[in-house]
Design an enzyme around this catalytic site. Structure first.
Site, PDB file in Angstrom:
ATOM      1  CD  GLU A   1      -3.522  -2.107   7.215  1.00 49.46           C
ATOM      2  OE1 GLU A   1      -2.498  -2.458   6.628  1.00 49.46           O
ATOM      3  OE2 GLU A   1      -4.036  -0.982   7.070  1.00 49.46           O
TER       4      GLU A   1
ATOM      5  CE  LYS B   1      -0.195   3.305   4.630  1.00 49.58           C
ATOM      6  NZ  LYS B   1      -0.103   3.416   6.074  1.00 49.58           N
TER       7      LYS B   1
ATOM      8  CG  HIS C   1      -5.892   2.119   4.951  1.00 50.75           C
ATOM      9  ND1 HIS C   1      -5.466   3.079   5.847  1.00 50.75           N
ATOM     10  CD2 HIS C   1      -4.893   1.213   4.849  1.00 50.75           C
ATOM     11  CE1 HIS C   1      -4.244   2.752   6.261  1.00 50.75           C
ATOM     12  NE2 HIS C   1      -3.876   1.626   5.671  1.00 50.75           N
TER      13      HIS C   1
ATOM     14  CD  GLU D   1      -2.956   5.686   6.407  1.00 46.86           C
ATOM     15  OE1 GLU D   1      -2.911   5.724   5.160  1.00 46.86           O
ATOM     16  OE2 GLU D   1      -2.052   5.182   7.108  1.00 46.86           O
TER      17      GLU D   1
ATOM     18  CB  SER E   1       5.296  -1.451  11.878  1.00 47.11           C
ATOM     19  OG  SER E   1       4.882  -0.118  12.097  1.00 47.11           O
TER      20      SER E   1
ATOM     21  CG  ASN F   1      -1.768   1.247   1.322  1.00 42.09           C
ATOM     22  OD1 ASN F   1      -1.806   2.034   0.369  1.00 42.09           O
ATOM     23  ND2 ASN F   1      -2.448   1.442   2.435  1.00 42.09           N
TER      24      ASN F   1
ATOM     25  N   GLY G   1       2.573   2.614  10.648  1.00 40.19           N
ATOM     26  CA  GLY G   1       3.549   3.691  10.465  1.00 40.19           C
ATOM     27  C   GLY G   1       4.261   4.105  11.738  1.00 40.19           C
TER      28      GLY G   1
HETATM   29  P1  13P Z   1       3.038   0.615   7.540  1.00 39.24           P
HETATM   30  O1  13P Z   1       3.571  -0.695   6.995  1.00 39.24           O
HETATM   31  O2  13P Z   1       3.788   1.797   7.052  1.00 39.24           O
HETATM   32  O3  13P Z   1       2.918   0.555   9.043  1.00 39.24           O
HETATM   33  O4  13P Z   1       1.550   0.790   6.971  1.00 39.24           O
HETATM   34  C1  13P Z   1       0.645  -0.249   7.109  1.00 39.24           C
HETATM   35  C2  13P Z   1      -0.577   0.078   6.350  1.00 39.24           C
HETATM   36  O5  13P Z   1      -1.333   0.967   6.707  1.00 39.24           O
HETATM   37  C3  13P Z   1      -0.848  -0.683   5.127  1.00 39.24           C
HETATM   38  O6  13P Z   1      -2.134  -0.450   4.656  1.00 39.24           O
END
Ligand code: 13P
Length: 258
Positions: A170, A15, A99, A101, A216, A13, A176
């Site tokens: 997640e 982003k 997601h 976010e 992560s 992903n 992150g």
């Molecule tokens: P990270 O791997 O940067 O923690 O992000 C995970 C994520 O949100 C994947 O959709």
């Protein structure tokens, strides 16, 4: 992982990272170092504007291109939105939905439910994200929260359709932050997700559903997470932006198959 019943999926992903030019650069390097002839499903989910470059860069490889979002209507006066049939026409196979976010930007479970139905109808494979916040975990309501998300997101989806959905667990506190859930913590929730799916559909569907972990994940912790019986892959943010780091995770998934 359980290769007998379900596929292992390693999905990036990106982003809001990478331009179309950077997508081409990534693609050229990724093709060069991509492990060959292995069985795990690889997906690169990228910003919509990068999709044509991504599809072209991964042509004639087994790498699938995914989107990070879509709109539930097929066409019409929805300025700025992109529909499932548009993604399909562009060569997209997967789409991330729900997601955290996007949920934080106001996307509701009702919105996600409509998007899931539209994605399935168009022939896309949705990667549905669920997960609890730190406050919810501390209050001991993780399982209840995830059960509620799954029940609401899966409203009116038939069991045979449900089988085509990939679920990603997640935990918001792990995204992150460098704070990965321990393999035991992640397994416990992924197992719970499978139990909820069993109750909502059937044992057969639950057994066939790929459940990914995201938060992560990297080349160092992937093997341990993927060794858990109910973790069938990963949804990777930060560590998917660099081809070498991403390939490390693919190798961790493949190793188990040997
Ligand atoms: P990270 O791997 O940067 O923690 O992000 C995970 C994520 O949100 C994947 O959709």
């Amino acid at each position: 992982m359980n290769h007998k019943y379900r596929k292992t999926v390693i999905a990036a992903n990106w982003k809001m990272n990478k331009t179309p030019t950077e997508t081409r650069t990534f693609g050229a390097e990724f093709r060069r170092i991509l492990p060959r002839g292995r069985w795990c499903e690889i997906v690169l989910c990228m910003p919509a504007i990068c999709i044509p470059a991504g599809v072209k860069a991964m042509r004639d490889t087994r790498v699938n291109i995914g989107a990070e979002n879509m709109y539930h209507e097929t066409f019409g006066a929805f300025t700025g939105e992109i529909s499932a049939p548009m993604l399909v026409d562009a060569g997209v196979k997967y789409v991330i939905l729900g997601h955290s976010e996007r949920r934080a930007m106001g996307e509701t479970d009702a919105d996600i439910n409509k998007k899931l139905i539209a994605a399935l109808e168009a022939g896309l494979t949705p990667i549905l994200c669920v997960g609890e916040s730190l406050e919810q975990r501390k209050s001991g309501v993780t399982f209840e929260h995830i059960t509620m998300q799954l029940k609401l997101d899966f409203q009116n989806i038939q069991p045979e359709q449900l089988r085509r959905i990939v679920v990603a667990y997640e935990p918001i506190w792990a995204i992150g932050t460098g704070l990965t859930a321990t393999p035991e913590e992640a397994e416990e929730v992924c197992q719970h997700i499978r139990t909820v799916i069993r109750k909502l559909s059937s044992a057969k569907t639950a057994r066939a559903t790929s459940i990914l972990y995201g938060g992560s994940m990297n080349g160092d912790n992937a093997a341990q997470l993927l060794a858990q019986p109910d973790i069938d892959g990963g949804l990777i943010g930060g560590a998917s932006l660099d081809p070498e780091k991403f390939v490390k995770i693919i190798n961790a998934a493949n190793q188990d198959a040997e």
